[in-house]
Design a protein around this motif. Structure first.
Motif, PDB file in Angstrom:
ATOM      1  N   PHE A 146      50.800  61.942  49.235  1.00 53.51           N
ATOM      2  CA  PHE A 146      50.844  61.917  50.691  1.00 53.51           C
ATOM      3  C   PHE A 146      52.209  61.418  51.164  1.00 53.51           C
ATOM      4  CE2 PHE A 146      46.325  62.034  49.980  1.00 53.51           C
ATOM      5  CZ  PHE A 146      45.839  62.782  51.040  1.00 53.51           C
ATOM      6  N   THR A 147      52.562  61.744  52.411  1.00 57.54           N
ATOM      7  CA  THR A 147      53.851  61.318  52.949  1.00 57.54           C
ATOM      8  C   THR A 147      53.880  59.797  53.094  1.00 57.54           C
ATOM      9  OG1 THR A 147      53.010  61.657  55.198  1.00 57.54           O
ATOM     10  CG2 THR A 147      54.228  63.475  54.188  1.00 57.54           C
ATOM     11  N   ALA A 148      55.101  59.234  53.057  1.00 58.27           N
ATOM     12  CA  ALA A 148      55.267  57.783  53.028  1.00 58.27           C
ATOM     13  C   ALA A 148      54.637  57.099  54.244  1.00 58.27           C
ATOM     14  CB  ALA A 148      56.750  57.430  52.950  1.00 58.27           C
ATOM     15  N   ASP A 149      54.673  57.767  55.401  1.00 55.58           N
ATOM     16  CA  ASP A 149      54.149  57.133  56.608  1.00 55.58           C
ATOM     17  C   ASP A 149      52.623  57.046  56.619  1.00 55.58           C
ATOM     18  OD1 ASP A 149      54.264  60.030  56.879  1.00 55.58           O
ATOM     19  OD2 ASP A 149      53.544  59.709  58.931  1.00 55.58           O
ATOM     20  N   ARG A 150      51.947  57.784  55.707  1.00 58.39           N
ATOM     21  CA  ARG A 150      50.486  57.747  55.666  1.00 58.39           C
ATOM     22  C   ARG A 150      49.951  56.838  54.563  1.00 58.39           C
ATOM     23  NH1 ARG A 150      48.893  57.666  59.691  1.00 58.39           N
ATOM     24  NH2 ARG A 150      46.792  57.819  58.828  1.00 58.39           N
ATOM     25  N   GLU A 151      50.813  56.341  53.681  1.00 55.61           N
ATOM     26  CA  GLU A 151      50.330  55.568  52.534  1.00 55.61           C
ATOM     27  C   GLU A 151      49.667  54.256  52.957  1.00 55.61           C
ATOM     28  OE1 GLU A 151      53.524  57.131  49.154  1.00 55.61           O
ATOM     29  OE2 GLU A 151      53.917  55.281  50.288  1.00 55.61           O
ATOM     30  N   LEU A 152      50.375  53.433  53.734  1.00 56.85           N
ATOM     31  CA  LEU A 152      49.805  52.142  54.139  1.00 56.85           C
ATOM     32  C   LEU A 152      48.581  52.299  55.050  1.00 56.85           C
ATOM     33  CD1 LEU A 152      52.868  49.764  54.641  1.00 56.85           C
ATOM     34  CD2 LEU A 152      51.263  49.887  52.728  1.00 56.85           C
ATOM     35  N   PRO A 153      48.597  53.231  56.018  1.00 57.32           N
ATOM     36  CA  PRO A 153      47.365  53.430  56.801  1.00 57.32           C
ATOM     37  C   PRO A 153      46.165  53.827  55.932  1.00 57.32           C
ATOM     38  CG  PRO A 153      49.212  54.421  57.947  1.00 57.32           C
ATOM     39  CD  PRO A 153      49.720  54.000  56.600  1.00 57.32           C
ATOM     40  N   MET A 154      46.395  54.645  54.917  1.00 60.72           N
ATOM     41  CA  MET A 154      45.303  55.023  54.021  1.00 60.72           C
ATOM     42  C   MET A 154      44.800  53.814  53.230  1.00 60.72           C
ATOM     43  SD  MET A 154      46.430  58.747  52.522  1.00 60.72           S
ATOM     44  CE  MET A 154      44.953  58.876  51.492  1.00 60.72           C
ATOM     45  N   ILE A 155      45.746  53.024  52.716  1.00 60.88           N
ATOM     46  CA  ILE A 155      45.356  51.827  51.947  1.00 60.88           C
ATOM     47  C   ILE A 155      44.589  50.859  52.832  1.00 60.88           C
ATOM     48  CG2 ILE A 155      46.266  49.783  50.763  1.00 60.88           C
ATOM     49  CD1 ILE A 155      48.545  51.618  49.758  1.00 60.88           C
ATOM     50  N   SER A 158      36.566  59.359  49.181  1.00 66.31           N
ATOM     51  CA  SER A 158      36.405  59.372  47.723  1.00 66.31           C
ATOM     52  C   SER A 158      36.811  58.029  47.124  1.00 66.31           C
ATOM     53  CB  SER A 158      37.245  60.498  47.117  1.00 66.31           C
ATOM     54  OG  SER A 158      37.119  60.533  45.716  1.00 66.31           O
ATOM     55  N   ALA A 159      37.920  57.469  47.627  1.00 68.54           N
ATOM     56  CA  ALA A 159      38.381  56.162  47.135  1.00 68.54           C
ATOM     57  C   ALA A 159      37.367  55.067  47.442  1.00 68.54           C
ATOM     58  CB  ALA A 159      39.735  55.819  47.766  1.00 68.54           C
ATOM     59  N   ILE A 160      36.775  55.117  48.635  1.00 65.62           N
ATOM     60  CA  ILE A 160      35.794  54.095  49.008  1.00 65.62           C
ATOM     61  C   ILE A 160      34.531  54.225  48.166  1.00 65.62           C
ATOM     62  CG2 ILE A 160      34.285  53.296  50.882  1.00 65.62           C
ATOM     63  CD1 ILE A 160      36.553  53.991  52.835  1.00 65.62           C
ATOM     64  N   ARG A 161      34.129  55.460  47.830  1.00 68.26           N
ATOM     65  CA  ARG A 161      32.961  55.655  46.955  1.00 68.26           C
ATOM     66  C   ARG A 161      33.220  55.065  45.576  1.00 68.26           C
ATOM     67  NH1 ARG A 161      32.641  60.867  49.180  1.00 68.26           N
ATOM     68  NH2 ARG A 161      33.688  61.715  47.335  1.00 68.26           N
ATOM     69  N   THR A 162      34.396  55.356  45.022  1.00 69.26           N
ATOM     70  CA  THR A 162      34.743  54.812  43.711  1.00 69.26           C
ATOM     71  C   THR A 162      34.842  53.293  43.771  1.00 69.26           C
ATOM     72  OG1 THR A 162      35.938  56.833  43.107  1.00 69.26           O
ATOM     73  CG2 THR A 162      36.459  54.843  41.857  1.00 69.26           C
ATOM     74  N   ASP A 163      35.466  52.793  44.838  1.00 64.00           N
ATOM     75  CA  ASP A 163      35.593  51.348  45.013  1.00 64.00           C
ATOM     76  C   ASP A 163      34.218  50.682  45.072  1.00 64.00           C
ATOM     77  OD1 ASP A 163      37.320  48.873  46.175  1.00 64.00           O
ATOM     78  OD2 ASP A 163      35.462  49.083  47.314  1.00 64.00           O
ATOM     79  N   PHE A 164      33.244  51.381  45.628  1.00 61.73           N
ATOM     80  CA  PHE A 164      31.898  50.803  45.749  1.00 61.73           C
ATOM     81  C   PHE A 164      31.359  50.396  44.380  1.00 61.73           C
ATOM     82  CE2 PHE A 164      27.313  50.866  45.936  1.00 61.73           C
ATOM     83  CZ  PHE A 164      27.031  50.250  47.151  1.00 61.73           C
ATOM     84  N   ILE A 165      31.558  51.251  43.377  1.00 60.02           N
ATOM     85  CA  ILE A 165      31.061  50.950  42.033  1.00 60.02           C
ATOM     86  C   ILE A 165      31.836  49.775  41.437  1.00 60.02           C
ATOM     87  CG2 ILE A 165      30.522  51.896  39.771  1.00 60.02           C
ATOM     88  CD1 ILE A 165      29.124  53.260  42.151  1.00 60.02           C
ATOM     89  N   LEU A 166      33.162  49.819  41.557  1.00 58.57           N
ATOM     90  CA  LEU A 166      33.979  48.737  41.022  1.00 58.57           C
ATOM     91  C   LEU A 166      33.668  47.419  41.743  1.00 58.57           C
ATOM     92  CD1 LEU A 166      37.356  50.692  40.793  1.00 58.57           C
ATOM     93  CD2 LEU A 166      35.920  49.998  38.879  1.00 58.57           C
ATOM     94  N   SER A 167      33.500  47.497  43.056  1.00 61.15           N
ATOM     95  CA  SER A 167      33.166  46.295  43.822  1.00 61.15           C
ATOM     96  C   SER A 167      31.810  45.743  43.415  1.00 61.15           C
ATOM     97  CB  SER A 167      33.164  46.604  45.326  1.00 61.15           C
ATOM     98  OG  SER A 167      34.460  46.895  45.785  1.00 61.15           O
ATOM     99  N   ALA A 168      30.858  46.644  43.158  1.00 59.84           N
ATOM    100  CA  ALA A 168      29.524  46.198  42.740  1.00 59.84           C
ATOM    101  C   ALA A 168      29.605  45.414  41.442  1.00 59.84           C
ATOM    102  CB  ALA A 168      28.585  47.393  42.586  1.00 59.84           C
TER     103      ALA A 168
END
Length: 315
Positions: free
Chosen positions: A55-64, A143-153
């Motif tokens: 993704f473009t640099a200006d969208r990286e931090l908003p996505m994170i 997709s990242a939040i779904r994956t994070d859900f398992i790791l967070s669990a």
């Protein structure tokens, strides 16, 4: 009157000391719990950059930021209440639920490998992420939040196990501290990683030759690091997923896989005393990743290959 006031002040002072001691206890317990979950925290940090890669640099931090907020919601609004209730009334359900999440992680990791081996989604997948349409960012964040859900669990369950002897309220407070602290740590580090190339570009424009050299090194090296982290993230999914299944199967009564891996760890640790701990960890990691790959491959076959075969006779 003055005696009553002095007594009241003594009581207030005692309450302040008790509160301070409680804060210290919560901090210490949260530290212990976080340390036990450190391995999963590393995996979470490795997995996330792959979702913003391209993704473009200006969208990286908003996505994170969006992923971090989703992660915090996962931990505080869903995972925390569920595991507290289960730990209080149905503790035996924690392992099976976590294993279902482990299977999903194995599937995610194996699917990425399957797509790379088979060509994935063709030309659509070869284009930069930012050019695949307006909805691509939302898709990747979800997709990242779904994956994070398992790791967070897993992070939260590991942390819960470390404070299982505490009262319900203490457990809740400690886990809130762990959830906020780990989320800030993981996504703070991820933010630094993905913006290091911008830091390098800034340094490359400085008058100092040393700063320029460091800046150019960062500019040239960060894309390679992000690509490497993307690969590490896939491996981490298999590793964590396999580790969840390995431990879960042992908790549920199937002890053979865990016993075999544990025996291999002991053999390696005894054979090389100096590096025994590191090598034992590598043995466990490799075994977990292989288990994750096997289970993930089976899940990919069921989700992709079987439906394709059932459709073939109709053509």
């Amino acid at each position: 009157m003055s005696g009553g006031l002095v007594g009241l002040l003594d009581d207030v002072a005692a309450m302040v000391k008790l509160a301070a001691a409680s804060v210290d206890d919560v901090g210490a317990a949260a530290g212990r719990a976080s340390a036990k979950a450190a391995g999963v925290v590393v995996d979470d940090t490795a997995v996330t950059p792959r979702y913003v890669h391209g993704f473009t640099a200006d969208r990286e931090l908003p996505m994170i930021k969006r992923i971090a907020l989703g992660s915090l919601r996962n931990k505080l609004l869903i995972i925390l209440p569920v595991i507290l209730v289960l730990s209080q009334f149905l503790p035996w359900l924690l392992a099976p639920i976590l294993m279902i999440g482990g299977i999903y992680l194995c599937f995610e990791g194996a699917e990425k490998i399957y797509e790379r081996v088979t060509g994935g989604h063709g030309e659509h997948e070869e284009r930069p992420a930012a050019t695949r349409g307006a909805d691509q960012e939302n898709t990747m964040v979800k997709s990242a939040i779904r994956t994070d859900f398992i790791l967070s669990a897993e992070i939260m369950v590991i942390s819960l196990n470390e404070v299982a002897e505490e009262g319900l309220v203490s457990r809740a407070v400690i886990l809130v501290v762990v959830a906020i602290g780990i989320t800030l740590l993981v996504y703070g580090v991820v933010g630094l990683i993905v913006k290091m190339d911008d830091v390098g570009l800034h340094l490359s424009e400085r008058s100092s030759s040393t700063a320029r050299r460091i800046g150019l090194l960062l500019v040239r090296g960060m894309p390679k690091l992000l690509a490497l982290l993307s690969t590490v993230g896939v491996v981490a999914m298999l590793w964590v997923g396999g580790h969840i299944l390995l431990n879960g199967s042992d908790e549920l009564g199937w002890h053979t896989p865990y016993a075999l891996v544990h025996a291999a760890e002991r053999v390696v640790a005894d054979a090389v005393p100096v590096l025994g701990g590191v090598l034992a960890w590598l043995v466990n990691t490799l075994a977990s990743a292989l288990i994750g790959l096997a289970v993930g491959a089976l899940a990919v076959a069921i989700m992709h290959l079987v439906p394709r075969r059932t459709r073939t006779p109709n053509h």
